[in-house]
Write a protein that holds these residues in place. Sequence first.
Motif, PDB file in Angstrom:
ATOM      1  N   CYS A 117      38.035  40.273  43.409  1.00 18.91           N
ATOM      2  CA  CYS A 117      36.875  40.958  43.961  1.00 18.91           C
ATOM      3  C   CYS A 117      37.328  42.281  44.571  1.00 18.91           C
ATOM      4  CB  CYS A 117      36.230  40.086  45.032  1.00 18.91           C
ATOM      5  SG  CYS A 117      34.804  40.851  45.818  1.00 18.91           S
ATOM      6  N   ILE A 118      36.658  43.347  44.227  1.00 18.23           N
ATOM      7  CA  ILE A 118      37.017  44.628  44.821  1.00 18.23           C
ATOM      8  C   ILE A 118      36.181  44.901  46.058  1.00 18.23           C
ATOM      9  CG2 ILE A 118      37.893  45.605  42.696  1.00 18.23           C
ATOM     10  CD1 ILE A 118      35.303  47.299  42.634  1.00 18.23           C
ATOM     11  N   GLY A 119      35.309  44.002  46.378  1.00 15.27           N
ATOM     12  CA  GLY A 119      34.630  43.984  47.652  1.00 15.27           C
ATOM     13  C   GLY A 119      33.411  44.823  47.728  1.00 15.27           C
ATOM     14  N   CYS A 120      32.512  44.584  47.465  1.00 14.58           N
ATOM     15  CA  CYS A 120      31.172  44.836  47.053  1.00 14.58           C
ATOM     16  C   CYS A 120      30.789  46.283  46.916  1.00 14.58           C
ATOM     17  CB  CYS A 120      30.206  44.018  47.855  1.00 14.58           C
ATOM     18  SG  CYS A 120      30.138  42.426  47.099  1.00 14.58           S
ATOM     19  N   GLY A 121      30.653  46.414  45.646  1.00 12.33           N
ATOM     20  CA  GLY A 121      30.130  47.626  45.059  1.00 12.33           C
ATOM     21  C   GLY A 121      29.196  47.290  43.929  1.00 12.33           C
ATOM     22  N   CYS A 122      29.111  46.244  43.231  1.00 13.39           N
ATOM     23  CA  CYS A 122      29.924  45.060  43.034  1.00 13.39           C
ATOM     24  C   CYS A 122      30.190  44.933  41.538  1.00 13.39           C
ATOM     25  CB  CYS A 122      29.236  43.812  43.567  1.00 13.39           C
ATOM     26  SG  CYS A 122      30.162  42.301  43.243  1.00 13.39           S
ATOM     27  N   LEU A 123      31.458  44.885  41.167  1.00 12.37           N
ATOM     28  CA  LEU A 123      31.819  44.777  39.757  1.00 12.37           C
ATOM     29  C   LEU A 123      32.203  43.355  39.383  1.00 12.37           C
ATOM     30  CD1 LEU A 123      33.899  48.041  39.372  1.00 12.37           C
ATOM     31  CD2 LEU A 123      31.521  47.649  38.778  1.00 12.37           C
ATOM     32  N   SER A 124      32.185  42.454  40.313  1.00 16.60           N
ATOM     33  CA  SER A 124      32.588  41.074  40.039  1.00 16.60           C
ATOM     34  C   SER A 124      31.397  40.136  40.212  1.00 16.60           C
ATOM     35  CB  SER A 124      33.730  40.674  40.965  1.00 16.60           C
ATOM     36  OG  SER A 124      33.347  40.862  42.311  1.00 16.60           O
ATOM     37  N   CYS A 128      31.310  36.946  42.697  1.00 19.50           N
ATOM     38  CA  CYS A 128      31.050  37.535  44.009  1.00 19.50           C
ATOM     39  C   CYS A 128      30.629  36.477  45.031  1.00 19.50           C
ATOM     40  CB  CYS A 128      29.990  38.627  43.928  1.00 19.50           C
ATOM     41  SG  CYS A 128      29.820  39.556  45.462  1.00 19.50           S
ATOM     42  N   THR A 129      29.834  35.503  44.598  1.00 19.76           N
ATOM     43  CA  THR A 129      29.386  34.491  45.557  1.00 19.76           C
ATOM     44  C   THR A 129      30.544  33.644  46.069  1.00 19.76           C
ATOM     45  OG1 THR A 129      28.839  33.009  43.738  1.00 19.76           O
ATOM     46  CG2 THR A 129      27.052  34.344  44.638  1.00 19.76           C
ATOM     47  N   LEU A 130      31.640  33.570  45.316  1.00 18.41           N
ATOM     48  CA  LEU A 130      32.810  32.825  45.790  1.00 18.41           C
ATOM     49  C   LEU A 130      33.579  33.610  46.847  1.00 18.41           C
ATOM     50  CD1 LEU A 130      34.211  31.554  42.359  1.00 18.41           C
ATOM     51  CD2 LEU A 130      32.931  30.242  44.064  1.00 18.41           C
ATOM     52  N   PHE A 131      33.728  34.918  46.635  1.00 20.03           N
ATOM     53  CA  PHE A 131      34.521  35.755  47.530  1.00 20.03           C
ATOM     54  C   PHE A 131      33.711  36.370  48.666  1.00 20.03           C
ATOM     55  CE2 PHE A 131      36.883  35.991  43.490  1.00 20.03           C
ATOM     56  CZ  PHE A 131      38.099  35.503  43.929  1.00 20.03           C
ATOM     57  N   ASN A 132      32.412  36.492  48.445  1.00 16.01           N
ATOM     58  CA  ASN A 132      31.577  37.202  49.411  1.00 16.01           C
ATOM     59  C   ASN A 132      30.217  36.516  49.536  1.00 16.01           C
ATOM     60  OD1 ASN A 132      30.725  39.267  51.125  1.00 16.01           O
ATOM     61  ND2 ASN A 132      30.066  40.574  49.441  1.00 16.01           N
ATOM     62  N   PRO A 133      30.211  35.236  49.959  1.00 14.95           N
ATOM     63  CA  PRO A 133      28.929  34.527  50.059  1.00 14.95           C
ATOM     64  C   PRO A 133      28.020  35.179  51.092  1.00 14.95           C
ATOM     65  CG  PRO A 133      30.680  33.250  51.082  1.00 14.95           C
ATOM     66  CD  PRO A 133      31.327  34.430  50.408  1.00 14.95           C
ATOM     67  N   GLY A 134      26.773  35.300  50.705  1.00 15.29           N
ATOM     68  CA  GLY A 134      25.800  35.888  51.619  1.00 15.29           C
ATOM     69  C   GLY A 134      26.083  37.349  51.947  1.00 15.29           C
ATOM     70  N   ASP A 135      26.849  37.997  51.110  1.00 12.34           N
ATOM     71  CA  ASP A 135      27.214  39.410  51.301  1.00 12.34           C
ATOM     72  C   ASP A 135      27.833  39.645  52.672  1.00 12.34           C
ATOM     73  OD1 ASP A 135      27.559  42.082  50.634  1.00 12.34           O
ATOM     74  OD2 ASP A 135      25.520  42.652  51.203  1.00 12.34           O
ATOM     75  N   GLU A 136      28.802  38.774  53.040  1.00 15.02           N
ATOM     76  CA  GLU A 136      29.490  38.905  54.323  1.00 15.02           C
ATOM     77  C   GLU A 136      30.246  40.229  54.452  1.00 15.02           C
ATOM     78  OE1 GLU A 136      31.970  35.469  54.465  1.00 15.02           O
ATOM     79  OE2 GLU A 136      30.282  34.099  54.629  1.00 15.02           O
ATOM     80  N   ALA A 137      30.653  40.814  53.321  1.00 18.29           N
ATOM     81  CA  ALA A 137      31.396  42.081  53.363  1.00 18.29           C
ATOM     82  C   ALA A 137      30.554  43.205  53.952  1.00 18.29           C
ATOM     83  CB  ALA A 137      31.883  42.469  51.965  1.00 18.29           C
ATOM     84  N   ALA A 138      29.240  43.058  53.915  1.00 16.16           N
ATOM     85  CA  ALA A 138      28.366  44.100  54.467  1.00 16.16           C
ATOM     86  C   ALA A 138      28.651  44.329  55.948  1.00 16.16           C
ATOM     87  CB  ALA A 138      26.901  43.729  54.267  1.00 16.16           C
ATOM     88  N   SER A 139      29.070  43.278  56.662  1.00 21.20           N
ATOM     89  CA  SER A 139      29.342  43.418  58.098  1.00 21.20           C
ATOM     90  C   SER A 139      30.607  44.228  58.371  1.00 21.20           C
ATOM     91  CB  SER A 139      29.455  42.036  58.751  1.00 21.20           C
ATOM     92  OG  SER A 139      30.597  41.365  58.250  1.00 21.20           O
ATOM     93  N   GLU A 140      31.453  44.405  57.338  1.00 21.70           N
ATOM     94  CA  GLU A 140      32.699  45.158  57.502  1.00 21.70           C
ATOM     95  C   GLU A 140      32.488  46.668  57.427  1.00 21.70           C
ATOM     96  OE1 GLU A 140      35.686  43.768  54.820  1.00 21.70           O
ATOM     97  OE2 GLU A 140      35.191  41.676  55.220  1.00 21.70           O
ATOM     98  N   GLY A 141      31.307  47.076  57.009  1.00 23.65           N
ATOM     99  CA  GLY A 141      31.020  48.500  56.930  1.00 23.65           C
ATOM    100  C   GLY A 141      30.725  48.946  55.512  1.00 23.65           C
ATOM    101  N   PRO A 142      30.387  50.227  55.355  1.00 24.19           N
ATOM    102  CA  PRO A 142      30.014  50.738  54.043  1.00 24.19           C
ATOM    103  C   PRO A 142      31.231  50.911  53.137  1.00 24.19           C
ATOM    104  CG  PRO A 142      30.049  52.515  55.629  1.00 24.19           C
ATOM    105  CD  PRO A 142      30.290  51.236  56.390  1.00 24.19           C
ATOM    106  N   GLY A 143      30.959  50.989  51.836  1.00 21.41           N
ATOM    107  CA  GLY A 143      32.022  51.217  50.864  1.00 21.41           C
ATOM    108  C   GLY A 143      32.646  49.920  50.409  1.00 21.41           C
TER     109      GLY A 143
END
Length: 157
Positions: A117-124, A128-143
């Motif tokens: 996973c390259i961490g949501c942009g999202c090419l995976s 993606c649901t395995l690595f980033n359930p519920g779009d948790e990466a959104a809390s880490e900031g943009p990009g």
Amino acid sequence: MPRIAPLELLSIGDLARRAGISVPTVRYYDERGLIQSSRTAGNKRLFPRHTLRRLAVIAAGQRVGLTLQEIAAALADLPSTRPPTQREWRHMSQQWATTVARRIRQLEALQSSLDGCIGCGCLSLGTCTLFNPGDEAASEGPGSRWLRTADKAAADD
């Protein structure tokens, strides 16, 4: 070819030919303040011979991946009336080396994460649901997550 005296002025065509760049590129650099010309009564641009050194510095910066804005900032610390000294060049190149090293670390982090996973942009999309359930990466900031991770790793070094 006649030898050019150190204080002799070069026409825009001669400067471009000697530097291995196009005349429009010379104009562009002149208009953006990377190099400086004087004008004749007929509005012809003339450049001091040491402009060839500044053009070499610009080319070196571009070869290591610097933007013209980054190169312009470095050139702003150099006198425009003479070529950079060895000491000035060494100081500037050391700063550039730090920038290049940071970019290399970022690219290495990207390289090692390309198969996951390259961490949501999202090419995976399939995983993606395995690595980033519920779009948790959104809390880490943009990009994308890999870029944030690479930037953090580069800053920690």
